[in-house]
Design an enzyme around this catalytic site. Structure first.
Site, PDB file in Angstrom:
ATOM      1  N   HIS A   1       6.888  -9.286   4.078  1.00 36.33           N
ATOM      2  CA  HIS A   1       7.681  -8.283   3.381  1.00 36.33           C
ATOM      3  C   HIS A   1       6.965  -7.814   2.121  1.00 36.33           C
ATOM      4  CE1 HIS A   1      11.272  -8.370   5.758  1.00 36.33           C
ATOM      5  NE2 HIS A   1      11.519  -9.653   5.547  1.00 36.33           N
TER       6      HIS A   1
ATOM      7  N   CYS B   1       5.541  -3.171   5.211  1.00 30.50           N
ATOM      8  CA  CYS B   1       6.249  -1.888   5.255  1.00 30.50           C
ATOM      9  C   CYS B   1       5.771  -0.963   4.138  1.00 30.50           C
ATOM     10  CB  CYS B   1       7.758  -2.109   5.142  1.00 30.50           C
ATOM     11  SG  CYS B   1       8.236  -3.155   3.767  1.00 30.50           S
TER      12      CYS B   1
END
Length: 250
Positions: A171, A233
């Site tokens: 993440h 991301c």
């Protein structure tokens, strides 16, 4: 001379007859054995073809599982983006929290049972990127639980350090330096070190790209290079794409 000549002729004739007999016997053996030999050869070829087919199926299944894991990162990244860090407002204040003395000591009958310890997480490696001051444990398997605390190795991609393409994802948290938060600062030429229990592997970044979540080409590999692909991301807030860092072992 006549007698000797006749003897030679008889000896020569006998030799020819013997050779002819041996030849006929050999031909007979070949004729008899040919079906068995042919059957054995065909069986061997069948076994080889079957083994190759099963191996290709396993490779295709492993590749499909890797693609499924890569696709599953979309929901995992979305969950990470929606996660809210605990704030001071969420924590109960000293005034609001009832004290043990005010409530009285719980009796043995009412005392809650001790909570079970969560299963232990065992890192398979650590990843270091000195240029962004990053050092993270790497867990096996892209799951929500694993990605909350570490980077993860997509388990159906190549093993770290081997020929192929090993994919590691994490993440990008909103806290500076947390997980892959600073991965966008990595530049071509930077070094990435992955240390397992058995060895240490050093990769060099050769390409950085931002791709659609559906672009599975980032998992491509050949049969000679040892590649490492880092996935997170992008952008940090409301992510719509994926930031990919491509590296090769030196």
């Amino acid at each position: 001379m006549g007698i000797r000549g006749e003897a030679r002729d008889r000896t020569g004739g006998t030799t020819i007859k013997k050779l002819t007999a041996y030849g006929l016997i050999l031909i007979g053996i070949i004729i008899i054995c040919y079906p068995k030999a042919s059957e054995w050869y065909d069986t061997r070829q069948e076994e080889k073809l079957l083994a190759a087919w099963e191996e290709s199926l396993m490779n295709e299944e492993a590749e499909q599982e890797a693609l499924d894991q890569y696709d599953g990162l979309t929901s995992l990244f979305a969950e990470g983006a929606e996660a809210v860090e605990p704030s001071a407002e969420a924590a109960p204040s000293a005034e609001a929290a009832p004290s043990a003395s005010a409530q009285g000591e719980p009796s043995a009958a009412t005392a809650p049972a001790p909570a079970k310890a969560p299963p232990k997480l065992n890192a398979i490696a650590t990843i270091k990127i000195p240029s962004i001051d990053l050092k993270l444990p790497v867990l096996e398997g892209a799951t929500e639980k694993n990605m909350k605390v570490a980077a993860v190795h997509l388990k159906e991609t190549t093993k770290i350090g081997e020929v192929g393409n090993a994919a590691i994802a994490a993440h990008r948290m909103r806290i500076k330096g947390r997980l892959f938060n600073r991965l966008d600062e990595v530049e071509v030429g930077d070094k990435i070190t992955v240390e397992t229990k058995d060895d240490t592997f050093v990769y060099k970044v050769y390409k950085i790209s931002i791709v659609e979540p559906t672009d599975v080409s980032v998992l491509n590999y050949n049969n000679k290079d040892r590649r490492l692909t880092l996935i997170t991301c992008d952008p940090l807030i409301d992510p719509t794409h994926r930031l990919i860092v491509h590296a090769e072992m030196e």
